[in-house]
Design an enzyme around this catalytic site. Structure first.
Site, PDB file in Angstrom:
ATOM      1  N   LYS A  83      33.439  57.341  63.240  1.00 27.34           N
ATOM      2  CA  LYS A  83      33.568  56.331  64.314  1.00 27.34           C
ATOM      3  C   LYS A  83      32.876  56.581  65.639  1.00 27.34           C
ATOM      4  O   LYS A  83      32.686  55.842  66.476  1.00 27.34           O
ATOM      5  CB  LYS A  83      35.162  56.011  64.484  1.00 27.34           C
ATOM      6  N   ASN A 131      39.171  42.697  78.791  1.00 32.45           N
ATOM      7  CA  ASN A 131      39.234  42.162  77.433  1.00 32.45           C
ATOM      8  C   ASN A 131      40.058  40.812  77.876  1.00 32.45           C
ATOM      9  O   ASN A 131      40.738  40.573  78.638  1.00 32.45           O
ATOM     10  CB  ASN A 131      40.268  43.099  76.815  1.00 32.45           C
ATOM     11  N   GLY A 147      32.846  33.401  68.834  1.00 34.65           N
ATOM     12  CA  GLY A 147      31.974  33.554  69.786  1.00 34.65           C
ATOM     13  C   GLY A 147      31.910  32.173  70.887  1.00 34.65           C
ATOM     14  O   GLY A 147      31.084  32.012  71.631  1.00 34.65           O
ATOM     15  N   SER A 148      33.252  31.464  70.605  1.00 38.37           N
ATOM     16  CA  SER A 148      33.518  30.381  71.869  1.00 38.37           C
ATOM     17  C   SER A 148      33.599  30.838  73.145  1.00 38.37           C
ATOM     18  O   SER A 148      32.943  30.279  74.127  1.00 38.37           O
ATOM     19  CB  SER A 148      34.482  29.523  71.445  1.00 38.37           C
ATOM     20  N   ASN A 149      34.313  31.951  73.391  1.00 38.98           N
ATOM     21  CA  ASN A 149      34.386  32.571  74.762  1.00 38.98           C
ATOM     22  C   ASN A 149      32.786  33.145  75.139  1.00 38.98           C
ATOM     23  O   ASN A 149      32.749  32.816  76.412  1.00 38.98           O
ATOM     24  CB  ASN A 149      35.414  33.791  74.734  1.00 38.98           C
ATOM     25  N   HIS A 194      43.029  38.276  75.655  1.00 37.81           N
ATOM     26  CA  HIS A 194      43.874  38.321  74.559  1.00 37.81           C
ATOM     27  C   HIS A 194      44.740  37.124  74.537  1.00 37.81           C
ATOM     28  O   HIS A 194      45.297  36.547  75.553  1.00 37.81           O
ATOM     29  CB  HIS A 194      44.661  39.525  74.672  1.00 37.81           C
ATOM     30  N   MET A 239      37.176  42.755  67.933  1.00 39.19           N
ATOM     31  CA  MET A 239      38.253  43.347  67.418  1.00 39.19           C
ATOM     32  C   MET A 239      38.311  44.659  66.915  1.00 39.19           C
ATOM     33  O   MET A 239      38.905  45.178  65.768  1.00 39.19           O
ATOM     34  CB  MET A 239      38.680  42.413  66.188  1.00 39.19           C
ATOM     35  N   ILE A 267      39.214  48.818  68.663  1.00 39.86           N
ATOM     36  CA  ILE A 267      39.726  49.718  69.848  1.00 39.86           C
ATOM     37  C   ILE A 267      38.391  50.434  70.256  1.00 39.86           C
ATOM     38  O   ILE A 267      37.332  50.813  69.818  1.00 39.86           O
ATOM     39  CB  ILE A 267      40.458  50.859  69.190  1.00 39.86           C
ATOM     40  N   ILE A 268      38.378  50.283  71.501  1.00 39.75           N
ATOM     41  CA  ILE A 268      37.314  51.030  72.356  1.00 39.75           C
ATOM     42  C   ILE A 268      37.674  52.586  72.527  1.00 39.75           C
ATOM     43  O   ILE A 268      38.960  52.944  73.079  1.00 39.75           O
ATOM     44  CB  ILE A 268      37.204  50.493  73.950  1.00 39.75           C
TER      45      ILE A 268
HETATM   46  C1  GAR Z   1      39.759  34.800  71.391  1.00 40.39           C
HETATM   47  O1  GAR Z   1      41.264  33.800  71.229  1.00 40.39           O
HETATM   48  C2  GAR Z   1      40.493  35.844  72.066  1.00 40.39           C
HETATM   49  O2  GAR Z   1      41.371  35.900  72.875  1.00 40.39           O
HETATM   50  C3  GAR Z   1      40.660  36.848  70.719  1.00 40.39           C
HETATM   51  O3  GAR Z   1      40.116  36.645  69.913  1.00 40.39           O
HETATM   52  C4  GAR Z   1      39.403  35.245  70.012  1.00 40.39           C
HETATM   53  C5  GAR Z   1      38.116  34.973  69.906  1.00 40.39           C
HETATM   54  O4  GAR Z   1      37.528  33.721  69.711  1.00 40.39           O
HETATM   55  N1  GAR Z   1      41.034  38.307  71.124  1.00 40.39           N
HETATM   56  C6  GAR Z   1      41.944  38.945  70.559  1.00 40.39           C
HETATM   57  O5  GAR Z   1      42.744  38.675  69.863  1.00 40.39           O
HETATM   58  C7  GAR Z   1      42.054  40.352  70.952  1.00 40.39           C
HETATM   59  N2  GAR Z   1      43.020  41.166  70.432  1.00 40.39           N
HETATM   60  P1  GAR Z   1      35.910  33.430  70.017  1.00 40.39           P
HETATM   61  O6  GAR Z   1      35.337  34.487  68.993  1.00 40.39           O
HETATM   62  O7  GAR Z   1      35.748  32.057  69.822  1.00 40.39           O
HETATM   63  O8  GAR Z   1      35.577  33.675  71.399  1.00 40.39           O
END
Ligand code: GAR
EC number: 2.1.2.2
Length: 192
Positions: free
Chosen positions: A64, A106, A11-13, A108, A89, A91-92
């Site tokens: 699902k 999203n 959840g840092s983003n 990535h 993580m 698929i939608i």
């Molecule tokens: C992030 O690095 C994001 O880009 C990645 O998961 C991490 C989540 O970090 N997403 C993917 O790999 C999507 N395929 P966070 O939970 O600290 O935000």
């Protein structure tokens, strides 16, 4: 504009986006956080920022499709305008895509279409790339596919380790995901 964040992990983003909203840089509100993992750290961050949080997992449903129907119902009921995937993580599926056309984005941690999937940073590092980065995109029904909105690059140092690269990628994500969201919200608010 009502924003929902979907996340499965740390959840840092999520936190970077909520902080940008609090600073007034994103002209919207994070109305809800949804996690498909009840033990995910992002739920603690949601509590810290008093963002209403919801969590249920596909295994609680017969299929699902039913899981996604429940998620879709939640997001429709909450009148969400923009769905932000931040380490979600899964698929939608088609129900959500149809209910929220051009409204799901999203992030990535690689330069798509290279290194999609669960381990973008590690896969790029182990391949030996000299440049990598992040991609922010609208989603379609694939894994990390769909129209690209923004990409930012990083040059790898000769002594780069997986850990230092992860830190750099996350910093870049925290800097750019809120900016891109702010732009989308600004553009769409002007259209109304
Ligand atoms: C992030 O690095 C994001 O880009 C990645 O998961 C991490 C989540 O970090 N997403 C993917 O790999 C999507 N395929 P966070 O939970 O600290 O935000």
């Amino acid at each position: 504009m009502r924003i929902a964040i979907l996340a499965s992990g740390n959840g840092s983003n999520f936190e970077a986006i909520v902080q940008a909203v609090e600073r007034g840089e994103i002209q919207g509100e994070v109305t809800l956080l949804f996690s498909d993992k009840k033990e995910a750290n992002v739920l603690k961050r949601a509590a810290k920022y008093q963002v209403p949080a919801y969590s249920f997992a596909p295994k609680q449903f017969d299929s699902k499709e039913k899981y996604e129907a429940a998620l879709c119902e939640l997001l429709v009921k909450q009148q969400i305008d923009l769905i932000v995937l931040a380490g979600y993580m899964r698929i939608i599926g088609s129900q959500l895509l149809q209910a929220f056309p051009q409204q799901i984005i999203n992030i990535h941690p690689s330069l798509l279409p290279s290194f999609p999937g669960l381990h973008g940073i590690k896969d790029a590092f182990e391949y030996g790339v000299k440049v990598t980065g992040i991609t922010i995109h609208f989603i379609d029904d694939g894994i990390d596919t769909g129209p690209i909105i923004a990409q930012k690059t990083i040059d790898l140092d000769p002594d780069e380790t997986l850990q230092t690269l992860e830190e750099k990628i996350h910093q870049l994500e925290h800097q750019w995901y809120p900016k891109v969201i702010a732009n989308i919200v600004r553009r769409r608010s002007n259209q109304i």
